[in-house]
Design a protein around this motif. Structure first.
Motif, short mmCIF file in Angstrom:
data_model
loop_
_atom_site.label_atom_id
_atom_site.label_comp_id
_atom_site.label_asym_id
_atom_site.label_seq_id
_atom_site.Cartn_x
_atom_site.Cartn_y
_atom_site.Cartn_z
N GLY A 8 0.77 -1.23 0.00
CA GLY A 8 0.00 0.00 0.00
C GLY A 8 0.80 1.28 0.00
N GLY A 9 2.11 1.17 0.18
CA GLY A 9 2.93 2.37 0.19
C GLY A 9 2.96 3.04 -1.18
N ASP A 10 3.21 4.35 -1.15
CA ASP A 10 3.21 5.09 -2.41
C ASP A 10 3.80 6.47 -2.16
OD1 ASP A 10 0.62 5.23 -5.00
OD2 ASP A 10 2.76 5.73 -5.05
N LEU A 11 3.90 7.23 -3.23
CA LEU A 11 4.29 8.64 -3.16
C LEU A 11 3.00 9.46 -3.07
CD1 LEU A 11 6.24 11.07 -3.48
CD2 LEU A 11 6.01 10.75 -5.97
N VAL A 12 2.94 10.32 -2.07
CA VAL A 12 1.74 11.12 -1.87
C VAL A 12 2.15 12.53 -1.47
CG1 VAL A 12 1.52 10.42 0.55
CG2 VAL A 12 -0.50 11.17 -0.71
N GLU A 13 1.32 13.50 -1.80
CA GLU A 13 1.62 14.89 -1.46
C GLU A 13 1.26 15.16 0.01
OE1 GLU A 13 1.06 17.07 -5.79
OE2 GLU A 13 -0.40 17.41 -4.20
N ARG A 19 -3.66 4.10 2.56
CA ARG A 19 -4.04 3.00 3.43
C ARG A 19 -3.06 1.86 3.20
NH1 ARG A 19 -9.54 -0.64 3.54
NH2 ARG A 19 -8.58 -1.50 1.67
N LEU A 20 -2.37 1.49 4.26
CA LEU A 20 -1.45 0.36 4.21
C LEU A 20 -2.16 -0.91 4.64
CD1 LEU A 20 1.74 1.92 5.85
CD2 LEU A 20 0.95 2.05 3.48
N SER A 21 -1.75 -2.02 4.03
CA SER A 21 -2.33 -3.32 4.36
C SER A 21 -1.28 -4.26 4.90
CB SER A 21 -2.95 -3.95 3.10
OG SER A 21 -3.99 -3.15 2.59
N CYS A 22 -1.71 -5.10 5.84
CA CYS A 22 -0.85 -6.09 6.47
C CYS A 22 -1.62 -7.41 6.38
CB CYS A 22 -0.59 -5.67 7.91
SG CYS A 22 0.21 -6.90 8.94
N ALA A 23 -1.31 -8.20 5.35
CA ALA A 23 -2.02 -9.45 5.11
C ALA A 23 -1.28 -10.60 5.79
CB ALA A 23 -2.14 -9.72 3.62
#
Length: 127
Positions: A8-13, A19-23
């Motif tokens: 779910g990680g990404d580049l964001v302003e 939203r990160l997920s932990c499966a």
């Protein structure tokens, strides 16, 4: 042993949300206290948020630097813990990790059961 995969990680302003997920597999994640940690370059890993096992009430805990901005939840049907991150700041930039942690009664602790970390997921907050 519980196996965990973060995503779910990404580049964001700045000011944005992720939203990160932990499966988890192969066991039911609800049976385990789970925490999100993060590590920025050149800094020590720090606890962000944790959620206790369902058997211990599923109580949540947040570090001061994310209170009011991040929300940890668990979806038992998807066997996944989420970290909703709102109003992101440049200082939130880090690799985020999800791990099984210890708990003491109704409190989840920022103490991993094992010193074993996954790949993590990269969050970059930048304009």
């Amino acid at each position: 042993q519980l196996q965990i995969v973060e995503s779910g990680g990404d580049l964001v302003e700045p000011g944005g949300s992720l939203r990160l997920s932990c499966a988890a597999s192969p066991y039911a994640i609800q049976a385990f206290p789970i925490a999100w940690f993060r590590q920025a370059p050149g800094k020590q890993r720090e606890g962000v948020s944790c959620i206790n096992s369902a058997g211990n009430g599923g109580t949540t805990r947040y570090s001061d630097f994310v209170k009011g901005r991040f929300i940890i939840t668990r979806d038992d049907a998807k066997n996944t813990v989420y970290l909703q991150m709102n109003n992101l700041k440049p200082e939130d930039t880090a690799t985020y990790y999800c791990v099984h942690v210890l708990s003491r009664s109704s409190y989840c602790l920022f103490q991993p059961v094992r010193d074993s970390w996954g790949q993590g997921t990269q969050v970059t907050v930048s304009s």
